[in-house]
Write a protein that holds these residues in place. Structure first.
Motif, PDB file in Angstrom:
ATOM      1  N   LEU A   1       5.649  17.489 -15.956  1.00 59.82           N
ATOM      2  CA  LEU A   1       4.999  17.627 -17.252  1.00 59.82           C
ATOM      3  C   LEU A   1       5.339  16.457 -18.162  1.00 59.82           C
ATOM      4  CD1 LEU A   1       5.631  21.451 -17.830  1.00 59.82           C
ATOM      5  CD2 LEU A   1       3.473  20.360 -17.181  1.00 59.82           C
ATOM      6  N   GLN A   2       6.618  16.021 -18.144  1.00 60.82           N
ATOM      7  CA  GLN A   2       7.023  14.906 -18.992  1.00 60.82           C
ATOM      8  C   GLN A   2       6.274  13.631 -18.620  1.00 60.82           C
ATOM      9  OE1 GLN A   2      10.944  13.327 -18.363  1.00 60.82           O
ATOM     10  NE2 GLN A   2      11.186  12.689 -20.485  1.00 60.82           N
ATOM     11  N   SER A   3       6.007  13.446 -17.321  1.00 62.81           N
ATOM     12  CA  SER A   3       5.344  12.218 -16.878  1.00 62.81           C
ATOM     13  C   SER A   3       3.947  12.079 -17.496  1.00 62.81           C
ATOM     14  CB  SER A   3       5.233  12.192 -15.348  1.00 62.81           C
ATOM     15  OG  SER A   3       4.361  13.208 -14.867  1.00 62.81           O
ATOM     16  N   GLU A   4       3.314  13.203 -17.803  1.00 60.63           N
ATOM     17  CA  GLU A   4       2.012  13.134 -18.457  1.00 60.63           C
ATOM     18  C   GLU A   4       2.132  12.506 -19.839  1.00 60.63           C
ATOM     19  OE1 GLU A   4      -1.089  13.906 -17.251  1.00 60.63           O
ATOM     20  OE2 GLU A   4       0.032  13.978 -15.364  1.00 60.63           O
ATOM     21  N   GLY A   5       3.178  12.896 -20.580  1.00 61.65           N
ATOM     22  CA  GLY A   5       3.388  12.309 -21.893  1.00 61.65           C
ATOM     23  C   GLY A   5       3.810  10.858 -21.833  1.00 61.65           C
ATOM     24  N   LEU A   6       4.604  10.507 -20.807  1.00 62.47           N
ATOM     25  CA  LEU A   6       5.111   9.140 -20.693  1.00 62.47           C
ATOM     26  C   LEU A   6       4.011   8.143 -20.324  1.00 62.47           C
ATOM     27  CD1 LEU A   6       8.497   9.833 -18.857  1.00 62.47           C
ATOM     28  CD2 LEU A   6       8.185   9.206 -21.254  1.00 62.47           C
ATOM     29  N   LYS A   7       2.883   8.636 -19.784  1.00 64.86           N
ATOM     30  CA  LYS A   7       1.783   7.732 -19.443  1.00 64.86           C
ATOM     31  C   LYS A   7       1.291   6.954 -20.662  1.00 64.86           C
ATOM     32  CE  LYS A   7      -0.153  10.441 -15.607  1.00 64.86           C
ATOM     33  NZ  LYS A   7      -1.330  11.259 -15.191  1.00 64.86           N
ATOM     34  N   HIS A   8       1.483   7.518 -21.836  1.00 65.20           N
ATOM     35  CA  HIS A   8       0.956   6.915 -23.054  1.00 65.20           C
ATOM     36  C   HIS A   8       2.005   6.092 -23.789  1.00 65.20           C
ATOM     37  CE1 HIS A   8      -2.463   9.483 -22.257  1.00 65.20           C
ATOM     38  NE2 HIS A   8      -1.655  10.529 -22.212  1.00 65.20           N
ATOM     39  N   ASN A   9       3.138   5.831 -23.109  1.00 62.87           N
ATOM     40  CA  ASN A   9       4.192   4.962 -23.634  1.00 62.87           C
ATOM     41  C   ASN A   9       4.619   5.357 -25.059  1.00 62.87           C
ATOM     42  OD1 ASN A   9       6.008   2.827 -23.422  1.00 62.87           O
ATOM     43  ND2 ASN A   9       4.607   1.375 -24.373  1.00 62.87           N
ATOM     44  N   PRO A  10       5.052   6.615 -25.244  1.00 66.29           N
ATOM     45  CA  PRO A  10       5.439   7.052 -26.591  1.00 66.29           C
ATOM     46  C   PRO A  10       6.780   6.459 -27.009  1.00 66.29           C
ATOM     47  CG  PRO A  10       5.970   8.754 -25.008  1.00 66.29           C
ATOM     48  CD  PRO A  10       5.247   7.678 -24.245  1.00 66.29           C
ATOM     49  N   HIS A  11       7.021   6.450 -28.304  1.00 63.45           N
ATOM     50  CA  HIS A  11       8.338   6.071 -28.812  1.00 63.45           C
ATOM     51  C   HIS A  11       9.321   7.175 -28.438  1.00 63.45           C
ATOM     52  CE1 HIS A  11      11.482   4.561 -31.438  1.00 63.45           C
ATOM     53  NE2 HIS A  11      11.600   5.789 -31.958  1.00 63.45           N
ATOM     54  N   LEU A  12      10.483   6.806 -27.886  1.00 64.17           N
ATOM     55  CA  LEU A  12      11.492   7.766 -27.461  1.00 64.17           C
ATOM     56  C   LEU A  12      12.775   7.549 -28.253  1.00 64.17           C
ATOM     57  CD1 LEU A  12      10.980   7.465 -23.583  1.00 64.17           C
ATOM     58  CD2 LEU A  12       9.882   9.077 -25.153  1.00 64.17           C
ATOM     59  N   MET A  13      13.621   8.573 -28.280  1.00 66.33           N
ATOM     60  CA  MET A  13      14.888   8.436 -29.002  1.00 66.33           C
ATOM     61  C   MET A  13      15.987   9.206 -28.283  1.00 66.33           C
ATOM     62  SD  MET A  13      14.311  11.008 -32.251  1.00 66.33           S
ATOM     63  CE  MET A  13      12.773  10.222 -32.742  1.00 66.33           C
ATOM     64  N   LEU A  14      17.213   8.756 -28.479  1.00 67.91           N
ATOM     65  CA  LEU A  14      18.410   9.451 -28.014  1.00 67.91           C
ATOM     66  C   LEU A  14      19.229   9.797 -29.247  1.00 67.91           C
ATOM     67  CD1 LEU A  14      19.337   7.176 -24.965  1.00 67.91           C
ATOM     68  CD2 LEU A  14      18.211   9.407 -24.891  1.00 67.91           C
ATOM     69  N   ILE A  15      19.676  11.060 -29.357  1.00 69.41           N
ATOM     70  CA  ILE A  15      20.313  11.510 -30.592  1.00 69.41           C
ATOM     71  C   ILE A  15      21.737  11.992 -30.364  1.00 69.41           C
ATOM     72  CG2 ILE A  15      18.069  12.222 -31.538  1.00 69.41           C
ATOM     73  CD1 ILE A  15      19.043  15.153 -31.022  1.00 69.41           C
ATOM     74  N   ASP A  16      22.584  11.785 -31.283  1.00 67.69           N
ATOM     75  CA  ASP A  16      23.886  12.430 -31.423  1.00 67.69           C
ATOM     76  C   ASP A  16      24.615  12.667 -30.097  1.00 67.69           C
ATOM     77  OD1 ASP A  16      23.462  12.400 -34.150  1.00 67.69           O
ATOM     78  OD2 ASP A  16      22.498  14.360 -34.158  1.00 67.69           O
ATOM     79  N   ASP A  17      25.517  13.674 -30.104  1.00 62.98           N
ATOM     80  CA  ASP A  17      26.416  13.863 -28.969  1.00 62.98           C
ATOM     81  C   ASP A  17      25.707  14.339 -27.707  1.00 62.98           C
ATOM     82  OD1 ASP A  17      28.358  13.100 -30.715  1.00 62.98           O
ATOM     83  OD2 ASP A  17      29.618  14.886 -30.491  1.00 62.98           O
ATOM     84  N   ALA A  18      24.664  15.152 -27.844  1.00 63.92           N
ATOM     85  CA  ALA A  18      23.987  15.680 -26.661  1.00 63.92           C
ATOM     86  C   ALA A  18      23.385  14.570 -25.803  1.00 63.92           C
ATOM     87  CB  ALA A  18      22.904  16.672 -27.070  1.00 63.92           C
ATOM     88  N   ASP A  19      23.003  13.466 -26.424  1.00 63.30           N
ATOM     89  CA  ASP A  19      22.411  12.340 -25.691  1.00 63.30           C
ATOM     90  C   ASP A  19      23.396  11.194 -25.472  1.00 63.30           C
ATOM     91  OD1 ASP A  19      19.948  13.527 -25.337  1.00 63.30           O
ATOM     92  OD2 ASP A  19      19.098  12.705 -27.174  1.00 63.30           O
ATOM     93  N   ARG A  20      24.648  11.385 -25.850  1.00 61.09           N
ATOM     94  CA  ARG A  20      25.623  10.302 -25.668  1.00 61.09           C
ATOM     95  C   ARG A  20      25.804   9.928 -24.194  1.00 61.09           C
ATOM     96  NH1 ARG A  20      30.208   9.112 -28.915  1.00 61.09           N
ATOM     97  NH2 ARG A  20      29.204  10.348 -30.540  1.00 61.09           N
TER      98      ARG A  20
END
Length: 356
Positions: A301-320
């Motif tokens: 499902l995520q790959s469908e969204g990534l086809k459009h090259n969206p802006h992504l982010m990594l946040i706080d401790d959960a994404d460290r």
């Protein structure tokens, strides 16, 4: 995609004697087989003469023969053994010709292949150098134990596969089951992490109360005596060990790059609990399969969204941990490029907090 490392290519059961099997690792086409002694081998799936896939040819247990002109190669070294079109007067040194060949080892029900750093563009293959490291394997702690494994293809690049593997916050939303956990099991957590060579460690701690192996180990030992340690090591290795006195559960999960937009997750688990259960491995494999299928579907499902090259982010401790992963890759590549020592992105142990 990082070269200079071992990668899982095929499960051992997929590789039978007398057969040639195709595989792809880091966009390198491979052909694998077993010699008469049962030892696995891996060659580049292209004859150095005219590029015909060697997987289209014959293998008699001793030599791989190209189906186009009958060139024959030693499977272990890739060295050419015979060229039928040469006459007795022609002096071409056949033994100087090599098909691409790769170091190959069998560990924990999988055949691993070492993918070396690429040579100069346009250069042919020669006798390979042996890797300076051995293939990884699942940690075990003596005595008899059971083993199970599974694999699943992921429709995403290896980076998304790996950071999905180490992401601690998706569990209550992706991995829901009445016998495991629900989204209402979310609660605050605090874990300590420390740097290790080429990776980082979630230091030994009491496992999450909604962890399936933890629930099983509580039948054997006091909850306070149970500890788990999780390591991530470049390029793609996630080791998890849960201990409860003499009882243990251990796994090694890898996310292997197949192409730039496709990867594969392989899980091998070993344990010495419930060895008396006749369906123990099948039950655990069912749990793992459910878990991995939920990840696979999420990546799809995520790959469908990534086809459009969206802006992504990594946040706080959960994404460290994801940030450390990208930092480790960058530091590794910089060290290879400069010859300097690798600078670890973690300066010291750190405590992270999140809810999951």
């Amino acid at each position: 995609m990082l070269t200079g490392f071992w990668y899982r290519a095929l499960s051992s059961k997929q590789l039978e004697r007398g057969q040639l099997r195709k595989a792809m690792l880091l966009e390198n086409p491979l052909v694998l087989g077993r010699d008469r002694a049962g030892r696995p081998f891996a060659l580049r799936d292209a004859c150095p003469h005219r590029g015909m896939p060697l997987s289209c040819g014959r293998f008699d247990g001793k030599e791989v023969e190209c189906s186009y002109h009958g060139w024959r190669f030693d499977p272990a070294s890739g060295q050419c053994q015979h060229i039928p079109s040469l006459t007795s007067e022609q002096t071409l040194k056949v033994d100087r010709i090599y098909a691409g060949n790769y170091a190959c080892e069998e560990r924990d029900s999988f055949v691993w292949v070492f993918i070396p750093d690429p040579g100069p563009a346009g250069a042919g293959f020669t006798r390979r150098e042996e890797p300076g490291i051995v293939a990884p394997q699942v940690a075990t702690f003596g005595g008899e134990y059971k083993t199970a494994y599974l694999s699943a293809n992921l429709p995403c690049n290896v980076d998304h596969g790996i950071i999905g593997l180490m992401d601690p916050a998706h569990g209550p939303f992706v991995h829901q089951a009445w016998w495991w956990r629900s989204r209402h099991s979310i609660h605050e957590k605090q874990k300590q992490f420390e740097p290790i060579p080429n990776g980082f460690r979630m230091s030994a701690h009491t496992p999450s109360s909604n962890s399936a192996p933890y629930k099983l180990l509580r039948l054997y030992a006091d909850a306070d005596s149970i500890t788990t340690t999780i390591d991530f090591v470049l390029p793609n290795l996630r080791y998890e060990t849960i201990r409860a006195g003499t009882y243990w559960f251990s796994s090694l999960t890898t996310v292997t790059p197949i192409t730039r937009d496709r990867c594969r997750i392989d899980v091998v688990a070993c344990w010495n609990i419930f060895r008396w259960m006749p369906f123990g491995p099948s039950l655990l494999k069912f749990v793992f399969a459910k878990f991995v299928e939920q990840d696979r579907r999420t990546m799809e499902l995520q790959s469908e969204g990534l086809k459009h090259n969206p802006h992504l982010m990594l946040i706080d401790d959960a994404d460290r941990p994801a940030k450390w992963y990208f930092g480790l890759k960058a530091a590794h590549l910089e060290a290879k490029g400069t010859g300097a020592a690798m600078k670890h992105p973690m300066a010291a142990p750190v405590t992270l907090q999140w809810r999951s």
